[in-house]
Design a protein around this motif. Structure first.
Motif, PDB file in Angstrom:
ATOM      1  N   SER B 354     -40.114  20.872  41.775  1.00  0.00           N
ATOM      2  CA  SER B 354     -39.719  20.583  40.155  1.00  0.00           C
ATOM      3  C   SER B 354     -38.943  22.116  39.618  1.00  0.00           C
ATOM      4  O   SER B 354     -38.263  22.014  38.487  1.00  0.00           O
ATOM      5  N   ARG B 370     -21.956  26.686  40.752  1.00  0.00           N
ATOM      6  CA  ARG B 370     -22.978  25.439  40.330  1.00  0.00           C
ATOM      7  C   ARG B 370     -24.474  25.974  40.813  1.00  0.00           C
ATOM      8  O   ARG B 370     -25.275  25.800  39.791  1.00  0.00           O
ATOM      9  N   LEU B 374     -27.856  26.431  38.266  1.00  0.00           N
ATOM     10  CA  LEU B 374     -29.154  25.686  38.632  1.00  0.00           C
ATOM     11  C   LEU B 374     -30.381  26.796  38.819  1.00  0.00           C
ATOM     12  O   LEU B 374     -31.490  26.515  38.427  1.00  0.00           O
ATOM     13  N   ALA B 379     -33.796  24.688  37.823  1.00  0.00           N
ATOM     14  CA  ALA B 379     -33.533  23.105  38.068  1.00  0.00           C
ATOM     15  C   ALA B 379     -34.475  22.534  38.936  1.00  0.00           C
ATOM     16  O   ALA B 379     -35.157  23.333  39.909  1.00  0.00           O
ATOM     17  N   SER B 380     -34.742  21.407  38.939  1.00  0.00           N
ATOM     18  CA  SER B 380     -35.454  20.604  40.013  1.00  0.00           C
ATOM     19  C   SER B 380     -34.718  20.425  41.318  1.00  0.00           C
ATOM     20  O   SER B 380     -33.410  20.428  41.316  1.00  0.00           O
ATOM     21  N   THR B 383     -32.285  17.568  40.879  1.00  0.00           N
ATOM     22  CA  THR B 383     -31.200  17.882  40.135  1.00  0.00           C
ATOM     23  C   THR B 383     -30.050  18.415  40.906  1.00  0.00           C
ATOM     24  O   THR B 383     -28.952  18.021  40.892  1.00  0.00           O
ATOM     25  N   CYS B 384     -30.611  19.432  41.643  1.00  0.00           N
ATOM     26  CA  CYS B 384     -29.660  20.310  42.679  1.00  0.00           C
ATOM     27  C   CYS B 384     -28.952  19.199  43.314  1.00  0.00           C
ATOM     28  O   CYS B 384     -27.839  19.167  43.777  1.00  0.00           O
ATOM     29  N   ARG B 385     -29.721  18.336  44.068  1.00  0.00           N
ATOM     30  CA  ARG B 385     -29.137  17.199  44.917  1.00  0.00           C
ATOM     31  C   ARG B 385     -28.027  16.328  44.123  1.00  0.00           C
ATOM     32  O   ARG B 385     -26.982  16.227  44.598  1.00  0.00           O
ATOM     33  N   ALA B 386     -28.253  16.089  42.783  1.00  0.00           N
ATOM     34  CA  ALA B 386     -27.387  15.428  42.165  1.00  0.00           C
ATOM     35  C   ALA B 386     -26.104  15.970  41.762  1.00  0.00           C
ATOM     36  O   ALA B 386     -25.220  15.603  41.685  1.00  0.00           O
ATOM     37  N   LYS B 387     -26.400  17.389  41.527  1.00  0.00           N
ATOM     38  CA  LYS B 387     -25.263  18.140  40.975  1.00  0.00           C
ATOM     39  C   LYS B 387     -24.534  18.854  42.306  1.00  0.00           C
ATOM     40  O   LYS B 387     -23.387  18.999  41.994  1.00  0.00           O
TER      41      LYS B 387
END
Lengths: 67, 389
Positions: B354, B370, B374, B379-380, B383-387
């Motif tokens: 989380s 980036r 994060l 960040a979770s 979110t890291c995987r998405a960004k």
């Protein structure tokens, strides 16, 4: 002010792209390059990036600054 | 003698404090006192490019003659500080001279730890100063075998550099894998595999019992009796803050000088860089310390940078660049985001699912910006995987 990245020194830390994202980006070779938008950046921002470069690869030369 | 600001230690933290003071508009005299005869120089290349010959000595310089002249910094080199009289506000030097100060900055850095078995005989090296690096480089050009004692950044980087020069290298470390305390077990295993793949013999979970040889070193004997023959030995088992000269002052603490957030150690006294108790010894931390100290001396509470920079350090291992942002730890779980450790092309994060606390990148500098964002917001992992992909 002119901003020069010494490509022979640039070691790909990319810290400049963090501290001055409108001034520097990494190219495909993993070296920092100066962006066209650098002209609008403050001298302080550029100085912070140059100071924080672990490879000491960023030089600023005196000139018509806007910061 | 003249007062103003006296900076003891012609280190990265020392010279940057001087330069930042001028940038802050400080107009008093600045004196930079250095024990070594050299002008301030950059240490990270000493275990890498300088050792291999790829980086020339003049490229290590942290200041030009023009910069020193225009910043009006008086350099007092080859002068070892031996004490401080805080009541009279003077620094004593080894040659008996004294320098008065209005403001004192302690930037004497750290020195190599010498284990009980250490002996100063031919072929035994440590690596902290330019003189150390020159001596080690000279030895490496003349030997075929090297034992590196210590699996930290200096040890692993010298092992990589020496191996790349064609030298037979044996690494002896206490931990289960190199860099384990700094980067966690998974990365340590990958670094260990990398070194073994290049032909470095790694004796992990091992202690050295003795150096072998009389006039010149012939190898090491390990605690379990194993003998490793070698023509040269690098002892790189860590550093301790260089604080002996402060004995008898309120700032003396063998663990390093205690400071406040702005680097204050006491009345008119500041400290910056590796000599600070809480210092992790990172390059980026030294320049951040210098900025805060200079701002505080100049009477400002320190300009907050437009972009907050988390802790940062890096290590070069062969052709690979390992970059670390934020907080990591020995027991921290490393979650992959991009690539794999085995391929040495990788982005991973430390912390919980989380909220991440740090990030580690191997040969992925394009993701650094980036990942900084994060890490800063915690960040979770999702979110890291998405960004970052």
């Amino acid at each position: 002010m002119e901003i020069i990245v010494d490509r022979s020194k640039c070691a790909g830390h990319a810290i400049c792209t963090i501290l001055a994202p409108d001034v520097f980006e990494m190219d495909d070779a993993g070296k920092a390059v100066v962006l066209p938008t650098a002209a609008h950046a403050s001298a302080t921002e550029i100085r912070d990036a140059a100071d924080a470069c672990p490879a000491l690869a960023i030089k600023m030369t005196a000139g018509a600054g806007n910061g | 003698m003249a007062s103003g600001t006296v900076i003891v230690g012609a280190s990265l933290a020392g010279i940057r404090t001087a330069q930042d003071l001028r940038r802050e508009g400080y107009d008093g005299p600045i004196t930079l006192v250095g024990e070594e005869p050299e002008r301030p120089y950059d240490r990270p290349p000493l275990s890498k490019g300088f050792l291999s010959g790829a980086v020339a000595p003049q490229e290590l310089s942290l200041c030009s003659d023009d910069e020193i002249g225009s910043a009006a910094v008086e350099l007092v080199l080859g002068a070892r500080a031996v004490g401080v009289d805080v009541d009279r506000r003077i620094v004593g030097l080894a040659d008996g001279e004294t320098i008065g100060y209005d403001n004192l900055v302690i930037a004497t850095g750290a020195a190599c730890i010498r284990p009980p078995w250490y002996r100063e005989i031919a072929g035994v090296h440590e690596l902290r100063t330019l003189a150390d690096a020159r001596a080690l480089r000279s030895t490496l050009t003349a030997v075929n075998s090297l034992v590196v004692v210590g699996g930290g950044f200096v040890g692993t980087e010298v092992a990589a550099t020496a191996r790349s020069m064609g030298i037979d290298v044996t690494m002896v470390l206490r931990e289960a894998a190199p860099l384990a305390p700094a980067l966690g077990d998974a990365v340590a295993q990958a670094v260990s595999d990398l070194h073994r793949g290049r032909g470095v013999a790694v004796h992990h979970s091992s202690d050295v019992a003795a150096l072998l040889g009389d006039q010149a070193v012939e190898g090491v004997r390990l605690a379990d009796g194993t003998v490793v023959a070698a023509e040269a030995v690098l002892v790189a088992v860590g550093v301790r803050p260089s604080v002996q000269w402060l004995a008898g002052t309120p700032f003396y603490d063998p663990r390093g000088v205690g400071v406040t957030g702005s680097g204050r150690a006491g009345e008119r006294v500041w400290a910056a860089g590796d000599v600070v108790r809480s210092s992790k010894g990172h390059w980026a931390a030294a320049i951040a310390d210098a900025k805060s100290v200079a701002a505080d001396i100049a009477g400002r509470s320190g300009r907050s940078p437009s972009i907050e920079m988390p802790d940062y350090f890096w290590s070069d291992q062969y052709s690979h660049k390992v970059q670390v942002l934020g907080r990591v730890g020995e027991n921290a779980t490393l979650t992959p985001i991009v690539g794999s450790l085995e391929s040495m092309s990788f982005v991973g994060v430390y912390g919980t699912d989380s909220a991440i606390t740090g990030a580690l990148l191997i040969d992925q500098p394009r993701h650094l910006g980036r990942m900084r964002q994060l890490v800063s917001v915690g960040a979770s992992v999702a979110t890291c995987r998405a960004k970052v992909a």
